[in-house]
Design an enzyme around this catalytic site. Structure first.
Site, mmCIF file in Angstrom:
data_model
loop_
_atom_site.group_PDB
_atom_site.id
_atom_site.type_symbol
_atom_site.label_atom_id
_atom_site.label_comp_id
_atom_site.label_asym_id
_atom_site.label_seq_id
_atom_site.Cartn_x
_atom_site.Cartn_y
_atom_site.Cartn_z
ATOM 1 N N CYS A 1 27.156 11.174 46.966
ATOM 2 C CA CYS A 1 28.023 12.383 47.407
ATOM 3 C C CYS A 1 27.395 13.030 48.309
ATOM 4 O O CYS A 1 26.970 14.064 48.462
ATOM 5 C CB CYS A 1 28.141 13.249 46.315
ATOM 6 S SG CYS A 1 29.779 12.963 45.481
ATOM 7 N N GLU A 2 27.222 12.165 49.568
ATOM 8 C CA GLU A 2 26.686 12.853 50.563
ATOM 9 C C GLU A 2 26.774 11.886 51.953
ATOM 10 O O GLU A 2 26.798 10.738 51.628
ATOM 11 C CB GLU A 2 25.211 13.383 50.721
ATOM 12 C CG GLU A 2 24.160 12.488 50.335
ATOM 13 C CD GLU A 2 22.819 13.166 50.744
ATOM 14 O OE1 GLU A 2 22.376 13.573 49.538
ATOM 15 O OE2 GLU A 2 22.091 13.286 51.550
ATOM 16 N N ARG B 1 4.593 -4.861 52.768
ATOM 17 C CA ARG B 1 5.975 -5.314 53.399
ATOM 18 C C ARG B 1 5.878 -6.737 53.958
ATOM 19 O O ARG B 1 7.138 -7.241 53.575
ATOM 20 C CB ARG B 1 6.278 -4.447 54.474
ATOM 21 C CG ARG B 1 7.696 -4.300 55.224
ATOM 22 C CD ARG B 1 7.654 -3.844 56.677
ATOM 23 N NE ARG B 1 7.192 -2.548 56.501
ATOM 24 C CZ ARG B 1 7.717 -1.291 56.437
ATOM 25 N NH1 ARG B 1 9.152 -1.314 56.078
ATOM 26 N NH2 ARG B 1 7.436 -0.108 56.380
HETATM 27 N N1 LLP Z 1 -2.698 0.139 52.377
HETATM 28 C C1 LLP Z 1 -2.345 1.481 52.481
HETATM 29 C C2 LLP Z 1 -3.350 2.285 52.465
HETATM 30 C C3 LLP Z 1 -1.087 2.168 52.651
HETATM 31 O O1 LLP Z 1 -0.918 3.243 52.671
HETATM 32 C C4 LLP Z 1 -0.156 1.042 52.765
HETATM 33 C C5 LLP Z 1 1.506 1.705 53.017
HETATM 34 C C6 LLP Z 1 -0.093 -0.298 52.628
HETATM 35 C C7 LLP Z 1 -1.281 -0.599 52.662
HETATM 36 C C8 LLP Z 1 1.039 -1.330 52.815
HETATM 37 O O2 LLP Z 1 1.752 -1.068 54.152
HETATM 38 P P1 LLP Z 1 2.735 -2.191 54.684
HETATM 39 O O3 LLP Z 1 2.053 -3.536 54.663
HETATM 40 O O4 LLP Z 1 3.526 -2.474 53.582
HETATM 41 O O5 LLP Z 1 3.280 -1.584 55.656
HETATM 42 N N2 LLP Z 1 7.809 3.855 52.810
HETATM 43 C C9 LLP Z 1 7.774 3.395 54.157
HETATM 44 C C10 LLP Z 1 6.361 2.669 54.194
HETATM 45 C C11 LLP Z 1 5.219 3.511 53.928
HETATM 46 C C12 LLP Z 1 3.958 2.808 53.555
HETATM 47 C C13 LLP Z 1 2.844 3.713 52.784
HETATM 48 N N3 LLP Z 1 1.603 3.004 53.030
HETATM 49 C C14 LLP Z 1 8.824 2.556 54.344
HETATM 50 O O6 LLP Z 1 9.779 2.124 53.512
HETATM 51 O O7 LLP Z 1 8.838 1.908 55.517
#
Ligand code: LLP
Length: 467
Positions: free
Chosen positions: A392-393, A320
Site C-alpha cells: 500500500c504505497e 553480492r
Molecule cells: N564487508 C563489510 C564490512 C560490509 O559492510 C559489507 C557490506 C560487505 C563485506 C559485503 O559487501 P558486498 O560484497 O555484498 O557488496 N544493502 C545494500 C548493500 C549494503 C552493504 C553493506 N555492507 C544493497 O542492497 O545494495
C-alpha cells in the site's frame, strides 16, 4: 538531485542515481548471460533454472519465490576460492541460511557475520568457527561472548568500548582473541565513482585522520587477551573500479608502516572488505573475480614495496558478487494497467504478488533490475513497463523501467534477475505479507532452503490473537 538514494549504498543526497531508462531490447525473451544465472535457459519458451522449468517449481512452491541456482553460486564461490593467495569470507548479510553457509564452506570460503543472528545460523550449519569473522559497529556483550565462546577466528573491532569489552570477555574465557582493527580510510566507492576524502562522517571504524586508528591498534597491543591479526577496511558496495581500493590500500599500508616503525609490530593481515559489483542491467561490466583479486593484490604489492614491507595475508569479503547473480525472483502477474501520463503518454503498470517486502532495493537505492516473462516466450512488441508490488504505497516498485511484451497478462510469471543479494536478507513483513521462500535448484531437483513464511507464523508473534 536525487530524491534520496544511491544505487547500492547508504543514502547520499549528493549522488545522482544512474538513469533508469533501459534501452529497448532486441529480444524481449532474451536472457543476457551476464545478468542471468548460469543455468538459465528457455525450453519451449519456458524459463528453466537448474534443469527445471520455473513453471513447475512455482506450481510446487508458489509465488513469489526466490530460486537459487546452486551450480551458479558454487561456481562464483569457487572462482574466489581458486585464488589461493587471498582468504575469502562470504558476507552473510547478502543472504544466509544453513544451506548457503554449507555451500560456501564446501567451496572453501570463510564467513563474515555481523550479528548474533548470522552467527547463530553459521553455528547451526556447523560452519567451522575458525573461518568466521565477526563484524559490527555495536556488537552486544552477548554477541561478543557467544562469538568468543564459539572460538571464532577473528573479530573486527570497531570502537574503543568494544576493545575493552572484548578484552574482558576473552580474558574471562581464557582466550587470546585475534582481532582486526577496522580503519575508516576516508574512501567511499560505489559503482564507477569513488570519493577519496570527506567520508569520515559515518559510524564504522576508527578514523585515520584523527589518529584513532593508531590508538585502537595500541589499545589492542596493550590487551593481553587480544592479539592484533591485522587491519580491515571496507569502502562501499557494487564497485566496478578498483581506484577506490588503491587509495584505501595506500592509506592502510601507510598505517601498517607506522605501526611497524613505532611499535616494531608487523601487520600480518589486510582485509579489504567487500563491495565487488555485479551486473543487474545490460552494460554493467564487472570483472571476473580472478582479475579483480589479481588487481587488488597488485595494488597492495606496490604499496607494500613503497613502504618497504612484506605483503600481508590478504582477504576480501564478497557478498553480492557470490550470491547476487545466482538467484532470481519469480512473481505472478495479478493486474496490468495502462496509466495516462501528461502529454498523452501511457505507462504500463504490471502488478505482481510481492514487492517492496521481498525487494526493498528499488525503493531504497533506486536499484535497477532486469526481468522477463518466464512462463512463455512472446512475439508481441516490447512495451516500456513498470513492475510494481502489492503493497500500500506508490513507492512499491520492483523494476522501475523494463521492456515487457505487449501481451503480458494476469497469470503470467515474471522473473527478476540478480536478486540473490540483499533481497531475501532485507525482506520485511510490511502489510503483513509473509516472506517468500528460497528454493535451491540443481540438476533437476528443487530443494527448499528457506521455507515460505505463513500468516500463522506472523500471528504467532501476536499474543493477543484469539484461538
Ligand atoms: N564487508 C563489510 C564490512 C560490509 O559492510 C559489507 C557490506 C560487505 C563485506 C559485503 O559487501 P558486498 O560484497 O555484498 O557488496 N544493502 C545494500 C548493500 C549494503 C552493504 C553493506 N555492507 C544493497 O542492497 O545494495
Amino acid at each position: 538531485m536525487s530524491r534520496n538514494a544511491h544505487p547500492a549504498g547508504p543514502r547520499h543526497g549528493d549522488v545522482l542515481p544512474a538513469p533508469s531508462q533501459s534501452a529497448r531490447p532486441d529480444d524481449v525473451n532474451g536472457l543476457d548471460p551476464a545478468i542471468w544465472p548460469a543455468t538459465a535457459t528457455r525450453t519451449d519458451g519456458v524459463l528453466e533454472l537448474g534443469g527445471l522449468p520455473v513453471t513447475g517449481v512455482v506450481r510446487d512452491h508458489g509465488t513469489p519465490a526466490l530460486l537459487l541456482d546452486d551450480a551458479d553460486a558454487r561456481a562464483r564461490a569457487r572462482a574466489y576460492a581458486e585464488n589461493q593467495t587471498f582468504d575469502v569470507y562470504y558476507a552473510a548479510k547478502a543472504f544466509l541460511c544453513t544451506a548457503m553457509a554449507r555451500l560456501v564452506a564446501d567451496e572453501g570460503l570463510g564467513l563474515d557475520v555481523c550479528t548474533g543472528g548470522e552467527l547463530a545460523v553459521a553455528l547451526a550449519a556447523d560452519f567451522p568457527p575458525e573461518r568466521i569473522v565477526l563484524h559490527g559497529n555495536n556488537k552486544s556483550v552477548d554477541e561478543l561472548t557467544r562469538a568468543v565462546d564459539a572460538r571464532i577466528g577473528r573479530a573486527i573491532v570497531d570502537s574503543f568500548t568494544e576493545i575493552e569489552r572484548l578484552a574482558a570477555i576473552a580474558d574471562a574465557a581464557g582466550v587470546r582473541q585475534r582481532v582486526l582493527v577496522r580503519v575508516t580510510v576516508g574512501v567511499e566507492a560505489h559503482t564507477h565513482e569513488f570519493i577519496a576524502t570527506a567520508h569520515e562522517d559515518q559510524k564504522f571504524g576508527f578514523s585515520l585522520r584523527d589518529g584513532s586508528a593508531l590508538q585502537a591498534v595500541e589499545a589492542v597491543l596493550d590487551s593481553p587477551s587480544l592479539s592484533l591479526a591485522g587491519l580491515h577496511s571496507h569502502i562501499g558496495s557494487q564497485i566496478f573500479e578498483t581506484t577506490g581500493f588503491e587509495v584505501a590500500a595506500h592509506r592502510v599500508v601507510t598505517l601498517a608502516a607506522t605501526i611497524r616503525d613505532k611499535h616494531g609490530v608487523t601487520v600480518d593481515e589486510l582485509n579489504l572488505g567487500g563491495g565487488l559489483g555485479i551486473a543487474y542491467v545490460p552494460g554493467d561490466d564487472p570483472e571476473p573475480p580472478k582479475q579483480t583479486l589479481e588487481r587488488l593484490r597488485g595494488i597492495v604489492e606496490l604499496e607494500c614495496a613503497a613502504a618497504g614491507m612484506p605483503v600481508p595475508q590478504l582477504s576480501v569479503e564478497p557478498g553480492r558478487a557470490v550470491v547476487g547473480p545466482s538467484m532470481i525472483t519469480v512473481y505472478e502477474v495479478g493486474t496490468v494497467k495502462d496509466v495516462m501520463l501528461d502529454g498523452g503518454v501511457t505507462r504500463r503498470y504490471v502488478s505482481v504478488d510481492g514487492g517492496m517486502s521481498d525487494n526493498i532495493r528499488t525503493a531504497l537505492y533506486d536499484a535497477q533490475y532486469t526481468c522477463v516473462v518466464a512462463n512463455r516466450a512472446s512475439d508481441a512488441p516490447p512495451v516500456l513497463s513498470r513492475v510494481v508490488g502489492k503493497h500500500c504505497e506508490s513507492g512499491d516498485v520492483v523494476v522501475r523501467d523494463t521492456w515487457l511484451p505487449a501481451d503480458v497478462r494476469p497469470g503470467d510469471l515474471l522473473a527478476v534477475a540478480a536478486t540473490g543479494a540483499y533481497c531475501r536478507s532485507m525482506a520485511s513483513n510490511y502489510n503483513h505479507v509473509p516472506r517468500p521462500p528460497v528454493v535451491s535448484v540443481a540438476d533437476g531437483v528443487a530443494t527448499t532452503v528457506v521455507r515460505r513464511e505463513t500468516e500463522d507464523d506472523l500471528l504467532r508473534l501476536d499474543p493477543g490473537v484469539t484461538a
